[in-house]
Design a protein around this motif. Structure first.
Motif, PDB file in Angstrom:
ATOM      1  N   ILE A  41     -15.848   3.793  35.622  1.00 38.52           N
ATOM      2  CA  ILE A  41     -14.400   4.005  35.706  1.00 38.52           C
ATOM      3  C   ILE A  41     -14.038   5.457  36.029  1.00 38.52           C
ATOM      4  O   ILE A  41     -13.195   5.688  36.893  1.00 38.52           O
ATOM      5  CB  ILE A  41     -13.693   3.491  34.428  1.00 38.52           C
ATOM      6  N   PRO A  42     -14.647   6.478  35.391  1.00 43.68           N
ATOM      7  CA  PRO A  42     -14.285   7.861  35.768  1.00 43.68           C
ATOM      8  C   PRO A  42     -14.538   8.167  37.248  1.00 43.68           C
ATOM      9  O   PRO A  42     -13.714   8.811  37.895  1.00 43.68           O
ATOM     10  CB  PRO A  42     -15.167   8.722  34.857  1.00 43.68           C
ATOM     11  N   ASP A  43     -15.670   7.693  37.787  1.00 42.90           N
ATOM     12  CA  ASP A  43     -15.949   7.898  39.210  1.00 42.90           C
ATOM     13  C   ASP A  43     -14.934   7.175  40.078  1.00 42.90           C
ATOM     14  O   ASP A  43     -14.482   7.709  41.095  1.00 42.90           O
ATOM     15  CB  ASP A  43     -17.353   7.401  39.564  1.00 42.90           C
ATOM     16  N   TYR A  44     -14.604   5.961  39.690  1.00 39.50           N
ATOM     17  CA  TYR A  44     -13.628   5.181  40.463  1.00 39.50           C
ATOM     18  C   TYR A  44     -12.282   5.900  40.503  1.00 39.50           C
ATOM     19  O   TYR A  44     -11.671   6.009  41.557  1.00 39.50           O
ATOM     20  CB  TYR A  44     -13.471   3.782  39.861  1.00 39.50           C
ATOM     21  N   ARG A  45     -11.828   6.393  39.360  1.00 34.17           N
ATOM     22  CA  ARG A  45     -10.527   7.091  39.313  1.00 34.17           C
ATOM     23  C   ARG A  45     -10.557   8.367  40.151  1.00 34.17           C
ATOM     24  O   ARG A  45      -9.598   8.685  40.848  1.00 34.17           O
ATOM     25  CB  ARG A  45     -10.153   7.406  37.872  1.00 34.17           C
ATOM     26  N   VAL A 123      -8.294  12.657  35.276  1.00 37.86           N
ATOM     27  CA  VAL A 123      -8.626  13.445  36.462  1.00 37.86           C
ATOM     28  C   VAL A 123      -7.742  14.684  36.437  1.00 37.86           C
ATOM     29  O   VAL A 123      -6.566  14.619  36.095  1.00 37.86           O
ATOM     30  CB  VAL A 123      -8.408  12.637  37.762  1.00 37.86           C
ATOM     31  N   VAL A 124      -8.340  15.824  36.794  1.00 43.03           N
ATOM     32  CA  VAL A 124      -7.629  17.104  36.776  1.00 43.03           C
ATOM     33  C   VAL A 124      -7.674  17.699  38.178  1.00 43.03           C
ATOM     34  O   VAL A 124      -8.712  17.711  38.823  1.00 43.03           O
ATOM     35  CB  VAL A 124      -8.267  18.078  35.762  1.00 43.03           C
ATOM     36  N   MET A 125      -6.529  18.213  38.630  1.00 45.23           N
ATOM     37  CA  MET A 125      -6.439  18.845  39.939  1.00 45.23           C
ATOM     38  C   MET A 125      -6.355  20.357  39.768  1.00 45.23           C
ATOM     39  O   MET A 125      -5.635  20.856  38.901  1.00 45.23           O
ATOM     40  CB  MET A 125      -5.192  18.358  40.688  1.00 45.23           C
ATOM     41  N   SER A 126      -7.081  21.086  40.604  1.00 42.19           N
ATOM     42  CA  SER A 126      -6.948  22.540  40.657  1.00 42.19           C
ATOM     43  C   SER A 126      -6.895  22.945  42.130  1.00 42.19           C
ATOM     44  O   SER A 126      -7.284  22.180  43.006  1.00 42.19           O
ATOM     45  CB  SER A 126      -8.104  23.235  39.933  1.00 42.19           C
ATOM     46  N   SER A 127      -6.400  24.136  42.371  1.00 38.72           N
ATOM     47  CA  SER A 127      -6.181  24.574  43.751  1.00 38.72           C
ATOM     48  C   SER A 127      -6.853  25.911  43.991  1.00 38.72           C
ATOM     49  O   SER A 127      -6.809  26.802  43.149  1.00 38.72           O
ATOM     50  CB  SER A 127      -4.680  24.687  44.010  1.00 38.72           C
ATOM     51  N   GLU A 128      -7.499  26.022  45.136  1.00 39.16           N
ATOM     52  CA  GLU A 128      -8.073  27.293  45.586  1.00 39.16           C
ATOM     53  C   GLU A 128      -7.423  27.679  46.907  1.00 39.16           C
ATOM     54  O   GLU A 128      -8.096  28.001  47.878  1.00 39.16           O
ATOM     55  CB  GLU A 128      -9.588  27.159  45.769  1.00 39.16           C
ATOM     56  N   THR A 129      -6.104  27.596  46.951  1.00 34.63           N
ATOM     57  CA  THR A 129      -5.374  28.009  48.149  1.00 34.63           C
ATOM     58  C   THR A 129      -4.643  29.304  47.844  1.00 34.63           C
ATOM     59  O   THR A 129      -4.468  29.670  46.692  1.00 34.63           O
ATOM     60  CB  THR A 129      -4.363  26.932  48.590  1.00 34.63           C
ATOM     61  N   ARG A 151     -11.381  16.858  39.528  1.00 33.90           N
ATOM     62  CA  ARG A 151     -12.488  16.776  38.580  1.00 33.90           C
ATOM     63  C   ARG A 151     -12.204  15.665  37.583  1.00 33.90           C
ATOM     64  O   ARG A 151     -11.080  15.524  37.109  1.00 33.90           O
ATOM     65  CB  ARG A 151     -12.625  18.126  37.872  1.00 33.90           C
ATOM     66  N   ASN A 152     -13.228  14.877  37.246  1.00 30.78           N
ATOM     67  CA  ASN A 152     -13.045  13.833  36.243  1.00 30.78           C
ATOM     68  C   ASN A 152     -13.554  14.293  34.879  1.00 30.78           C
ATOM     69  O   ASN A 152     -14.008  15.429  34.732  1.00 30.78           O
ATOM     70  CB  ASN A 152     -13.687  12.511  36.686  1.00 30.78           C
ATOM     71  N   ILE A 153     -13.498  13.407  33.886  1.00 33.03           N
ATOM     72  CA  ILE A 153     -13.868  13.795  32.521  1.00 33.03           C
ATOM     73  C   ILE A 153     -15.367  14.038  32.366  1.00 33.03           C
ATOM     74  O   ILE A 153     -15.788  14.629  31.393  1.00 33.03           O
ATOM     75  CB  ILE A 153     -13.386  12.758  31.487  1.00 33.03           C
ATOM     76  N   GLU A 154     -16.147  13.585  33.335  1.00 36.55           N
ATOM     77  CA  GLU A 154     -17.587  13.845  33.308  1.00 36.55           C
ATOM     78  C   GLU A 154     -17.919  15.134  34.062  1.00 36.55           C
ATOM     79  O   GLU A 154     -19.068  15.415  34.352  1.00 36.55           O
ATOM     80  CB  GLU A 154     -18.341  12.662  33.895  1.00 36.55           C
ATOM     81  N   ASN A 155     -16.882  15.884  34.412  1.00 39.11           N
ATOM     82  CA  ASN A 155     -16.975  17.163  35.119  1.00 39.11           C
ATOM     83  C   ASN A 155     -17.582  17.029  36.514  1.00 39.11           C
ATOM     84  O   ASN A 155     -18.140  17.977  37.039  1.00 39.11           O
ATOM     85  CB  ASN A 155     -17.720  18.208  34.289  1.00 39.11           C
ATOM     86  N   GLU A 156     -17.489  15.858  37.104  1.00 38.06           N
ATOM     87  CA  GLU A 156     -17.873  15.686  38.495  1.00 38.06           C
ATOM     88  C   GLU A 156     -16.693  16.122  39.345  1.00 38.06           C
ATOM     89  O   GLU A 156     -15.554  15.760  39.065  1.00 38.06           O
ATOM     90  CB  GLU A 156     -18.254  14.237  38.777  1.00 38.06           C
ATOM     91  N   LYS A 157     -16.981  16.896  40.389  1.00 39.38           N
ATOM     92  CA  LYS A 157     -15.918  17.481  41.199  1.00 39.38           C
ATOM     93  C   LYS A 157     -16.045  17.031  42.645  1.00 39.38           C
ATOM     94  O   LYS A 157     -17.148  16.879  43.161  1.00 39.38           O
ATOM     95  CB  LYS A 157     -15.996  19.003  41.159  1.00 39.38           C
ATOM     96  N   ILE A 158     -14.887  16.859  43.267  1.00 37.62           N
ATOM     97  CA  ILE A 158     -14.829  16.628  44.707  1.00 37.62           C
ATOM     98  C   ILE A 158     -13.852  17.645  45.275  1.00 37.62           C
ATOM     99  O   ILE A 158     -12.741  17.811  44.770  1.00 37.62           O
ATOM    100  CB  ILE A 158     -14.399  15.184  45.035  1.00 37.62           C
ATOM    101  N   LYS A 159     -14.297  18.322  46.331  1.00 35.16           N
ATOM    102  CA  LYS A 159     -13.477  19.371  46.938  1.00 35.16           C
ATOM    103  C   LYS A 159     -12.887  18.854  48.249  1.00 35.16           C
ATOM    104  O   LYS A 159     -13.601  18.312  49.087  1.00 35.16           O
ATOM    105  CB  LYS A 159     -14.327  20.615  47.191  1.00 35.16           C
ATOM    106  N   ILE A 160     -11.589  19.042  48.398  1.00 34.63           N
ATOM    107  CA  ILE A 160     -10.886  18.716  49.636  1.00 34.63           C
ATOM    108  C   ILE A 160     -10.531  20.039  50.292  1.00 34.63           C
ATOM    109  O   ILE A 160      -9.854  20.875  49.692  1.00 34.63           O
ATOM    110  CB  ILE A 160      -9.610  17.892  49.346  1.00 34.63           C
ATOM    111  N   THR A 161     -11.011  20.234  51.512  1.00 43.84           N
ATOM    112  CA  THR A 161     -10.795  21.482  52.231  1.00 43.84           C
ATOM    113  C   THR A 161      -9.846  21.242  53.396  1.00 43.84           C
ATOM    114  O   THR A 161     -10.015  20.286  54.151  1.00 43.84           O
ATOM    115  CB  THR A 161     -12.128  22.034  52.772  1.00 43.84           C
ATOM    116  N   ILE A 162      -8.850  22.108  53.504  1.00 40.09           N
ATOM    117  CA  ILE A 162      -7.955  22.107  54.659  1.00 40.09           C
ATOM    118  C   ILE A 162      -8.265  23.380  55.437  1.00 40.09           C
ATOM    119  O   ILE A 162      -8.114  24.483  54.911  1.00 40.09           O
ATOM    120  CB  ILE A 162      -6.476  22.094  54.220  1.00 40.09           C
TER     121      ILE A 162
END
Length: 175
Positions: A41-45, A123-129, A151-162
């Motif tokens: 479920i955390p990965d799915y979210r 899920v937590v959103m952060s910004s590096e812009t 980032r999800n509760i298992e601290n897995e992160k996915i980065k979206i780059t523009i």
């Protein structure tokens, strides 16, 4: 027509005991599968949040080209969502409609809101812009480049780059 003889001495159907055993086995199997599924479920979210955000960024970029106006996407990395996630974003046409100020990266007046979405539960959103927003111009080019990290509760992160050309890239399992 010939009738078939029942090998059980004429009785058909299930006894109550047989039915209870089958139900108990099904309940045990369901319980085992639910616990196995809950770890996904955390990965799915997280993946669902990434897909939604990327689709909305593409929609904002496309809308800017279509209406030949600036479209702003503002990220709020502190806002708690109703579902329990942290972060939200709103996209709007920044054209000064209804007495608002155009091209000021703030939704004011009657500027049309294209979408407002909250980050899902856990899920937590952060910004590096450089800013907490990105503006797509009438050519679909952003005013800034940077990263949005989910980032999800298992601290897995996915980065979206523009990037500077407006290309939106996804980096799975970003460290």
């Amino acid at each position: 027509m010939r009738q078939l003889k029942n090998i059980h001495g004429g009785h058909t159907g299930l006894t109550l005991m047989e039915l209870m055993v089958v139900i108990a086995i099904l309940a045990i199997m369901a319980g085992m599968s639910m616990s196995a599924l809950s770890e996904y479920i955390p990965d799915y979210r997280l993946n669902a949040a990434v897909r939604t955000l990327v689709a909305d960024l593409h929609k904002a970029k496309t809308e800017a080209i279509k209406v030949n106006k600036y479209v702003t996407v503002v990220f709020d990395t502190d806002e708690s969502s109703p579902s329990g996630g942290i972060g939200s974003y709103v996209a709007f046409i920044d054209n000064g409609a209804g007495g608002g100020n155009s091209d000021n990266h703030e939704q004011d007046g009657d500027e049309l809101i294209l979408m407002k979405n909250y980050i899902p539960k856990n899920v937590v959103m952060s910004s590096e812009t450089s800013y907490n927003y990105v503006i797509f111009d009438q050519y679909g080019l952003p005013n800034t480049q940077g990263n949005i990290i989910l980032r999800n509760i298992e601290n897995e992160k996915i980065k979206i780059t523009i990037n500077e050309t407006g290309y939106i890239d996804i980096k799975n399992k970003y460290e």
